[in-house]
Design an enzyme around this catalytic site. Structure first.
Site, PDB file in Angstrom:
ATOM      1  N   ARG A  75       0.753  -1.432   0.045  1.00  0.00           N
ATOM      2  CA  ARG A  75      -0.230   0.135  -0.071  1.00  0.00           C
ATOM      3  C   ARG A  75       0.862   1.533   0.413  1.00  0.00           C
ATOM      4  O   ARG A  75       0.486   2.289  -0.887  1.00  0.00           O
ATOM      5  CB  ARG A  75      -1.096  -0.059   0.841  1.00  0.00           C
ATOM      6  CG  ARG A  75      -2.152   0.864   1.302  1.00  0.00           C
ATOM      7  CD  ARG A  75      -3.150   0.118   2.111  1.00  0.00           C
ATOM      8  NE  ARG A  75      -4.178   1.552   1.725  1.00  0.00           N
ATOM      9  CZ  ARG A  75      -5.065   1.519   1.669  1.00  0.00           C
ATOM     10  NH1 ARG A  75      -6.019   0.358   1.243  1.00  0.00           N
ATOM     11  NH2 ARG A  75      -6.115   2.540   1.251  1.00  0.00           N
ATOM     12  N   THR A 118     -15.555  14.262   0.269  1.00  0.00           N
ATOM     13  CA  THR A 118     -17.162  14.873   0.034  1.00  0.00           C
ATOM     14  C   THR A 118     -18.297  13.590   0.443  1.00  0.00           C
ATOM     15  O   THR A 118     -17.261  12.762  -0.075  1.00  0.00           O
ATOM     16  CB  THR A 118     -17.759  15.241  -0.708  1.00  0.00           C
ATOM     17  OG1 THR A 118     -19.115  15.442  -0.434  1.00  0.00           O
ATOM     18  CG2 THR A 118     -18.039  14.659  -2.199  1.00  0.00           C
ATOM     19  N   HIS A 119     -18.374  14.122   2.066  1.00  0.00           N
ATOM     20  CA  HIS A 119     -19.163  12.666   2.666  1.00  0.00           C
ATOM     21  C   HIS A 119     -20.481  12.630   2.517  1.00  0.00           C
ATOM     22  O   HIS A 119     -20.880  13.676   3.101  1.00  0.00           O
ATOM     23  CB  HIS A 119     -18.317  12.002   3.683  1.00  0.00           C
ATOM     24  CG  HIS A 119     -18.337  11.106   4.480  1.00  0.00           C
ATOM     25  ND1 HIS A 119     -18.894   9.765   4.262  1.00  0.00           N
ATOM     26  CD2 HIS A 119     -19.465  11.064   5.592  1.00  0.00           C
ATOM     27  CE1 HIS A 119     -19.641   8.754   4.754  1.00  0.00           C
ATOM     28  NE2 HIS A 119     -19.981   9.618   5.787  1.00  0.00           N
ATOM     29  N   ALA A 152      -5.726  11.931   8.735  1.00  0.00           N
ATOM     30  CA  ALA A 152      -5.143  10.714   8.664  1.00  0.00           C
ATOM     31  C   ALA A 152      -6.702   9.839   9.043  1.00  0.00           C
ATOM     32  O   ALA A 152      -5.727   7.917   9.519  1.00  0.00           O
ATOM     33  CB  ALA A 152      -4.374  10.512   9.945  1.00  0.00           C
ATOM     34  N   ASP A 155     -13.053  10.123   8.186  1.00  0.00           N
ATOM     35  CA  ASP A 155     -13.897  10.887   7.622  1.00  0.00           C
ATOM     36  C   ASP A 155     -13.552  11.472   8.992  1.00  0.00           C
ATOM     37  O   ASP A 155     -14.361  11.905   9.411  1.00  0.00           O
ATOM     38  CB  ASP A 155     -15.253  10.314   7.841  1.00  0.00           C
ATOM     39  CG  ASP A 155     -15.593   9.561   6.141  1.00  0.00           C
ATOM     40  OD1 ASP A 155     -14.449  10.202   5.407  1.00  0.00           O
ATOM     41  OD2 ASP A 155     -16.216   8.456   6.302  1.00  0.00           O
TER      42      ASP A 155
HETATM   43  C1  GRF Z   1     -20.507  10.877  -3.155  1.00  0.00           C
HETATM   44  O1  GRF Z   1     -21.988  10.901  -2.595  1.00  0.00           O
HETATM   45  C2  GRF Z   1     -19.769  10.320  -1.938  1.00  0.00           C
HETATM   46  O2  GRF Z   1     -19.943  11.048  -0.714  1.00  0.00           O
HETATM   47  C3  GRF Z   1     -19.351   8.565  -2.133  1.00  0.00           C
HETATM   48  O3  GRF Z   1     -19.718   8.825  -3.304  1.00  0.00           O
HETATM   49  C4  GRF Z   1     -20.380   9.360  -4.030  1.00  0.00           C
HETATM   50  C5  GRF Z   1     -19.768   9.301  -4.878  1.00  0.00           C
HETATM   51  O4  GRF Z   1     -21.077   9.847  -6.336  1.00  0.00           O
HETATM   52  N1  GRF Z   1     -18.545   9.105  -0.799  1.00  0.00           N
HETATM   53  P1  GRF Z   1     -20.414  10.052  -7.267  1.00  0.00           P
HETATM   54  O5  GRF Z   1     -18.959   9.416  -8.502  1.00  0.00           O
HETATM   55  O6  GRF Z   1     -19.433  11.501  -6.978  1.00  0.00           O
HETATM   56  O7  GRF Z   1     -21.218  10.504  -8.475  1.00  0.00           O
END
Ligand code: GRF
Length: 210
Positions: A75, A118-119, A152, A155
């Site tokens: 990794r 983005t989560h 690290a 989320d």
């Molecule tokens: C997003 O909703 C993100 O939060 C999650 O995966 C999704 C990605 O969607 N981790 P896309 O590939 O941008 O359509």
């Protein structure tokens, strides 16, 4: 000591990392048609050749690269290769938009304060791979998305922005995921544009884009 990152006067150079459909990538590509967006994607990277967003990137004329963990001895070697190729595009900001891999120490130290993710949940609730499903199972009435500076942990980094959406009584995982994704895309575009225009400051766990 706060970390202040100034705007690039010639426009914020952005590398986007993806694993899937790339709808967030598509929103960023569309946004850069507008002159006042301030950011431009300089390359798109993925951890798998099957990421549909790669074709979207090629159609938009963007350079792409793929580094699969399975192609490396371990990794750390993967992390180093990903870091070097990302760095070769000289990004001011790296956006994980559905990139399903945790990067390692090489990557984090090469892009301090400049790697965001983005989560699809309102952190610190429901980290990990199944945010909308976990939110639905828990029974929350408000769900949403979180944009944060990657550290690290999983989320766990300082939060740049959050957006909330309602959970409906008849929601399924799919319907809630789609409602979150719509709000998530708009948030991502708005925040990247703010970062491009104003720069950003990280002060402990707090991040300011003005
Ligand atoms: C997003 O909703 C993100 O939060 C999650 O995966 C999704 C990605 O969607 N981790 P896309 O590939 O941008 O359509």
């Amino acid at each position: 000591m706060p970390r202040r990152i100034l705007p690039n006067p010639s426009g914020l150079r952005v590398v986007v990392l993806i694993s899937g459909a790339g709808s967030n990538l598509a929103a960023l590509v569309a946004a850069q048609q507008s002159a006042d967006h301030g950011a431009r994607i300089v390359a798109v990277g993925a951890d798998r050749h099957s990421a549909a967003g790669l074709q979207l990137a090629r159609n938009a004329g963007l350079p792409t690269f793929v580094h699969r963990i399975s192609d490396y001895s371990d990794r750390e070697a993967w992390d180093l290769a990903l870091t070097q190729e990302t760095a070769s595009h000289r990004p001011d900001l790296v956006v994980s938009a559905g990139f399903l891999k945790l990067v390692g120490a090489h990557f984090l130290s090469r892009f301090p304060g400049r790697y965001i993710n983005t989560h699809n949940a309102l952190l610190p609730s429901f980290p990990g791979m199944h945010g909308p499903a976990d939110a639905l199972a828990y029974g929350v009435k408000i769900a949403g998305a979180t944009l944060f500076v990657v550290d690290a942990g999983v989320d766990s980094g300082p939060i740049l922005a959050q957006v909330a959406v309602p959970v409906h009584d008849d929601d399924t995982e799919d319907s809630l995921t789609e409602r979150i994704k719509q709000a998530e895309r708009a948030q991502l575009v708005e925040q990247v544009s703010r970062m491009a225009r104003h720069g950003w400051t990280i002060h402990g766990r707090r991040v300011f884009t003005r």
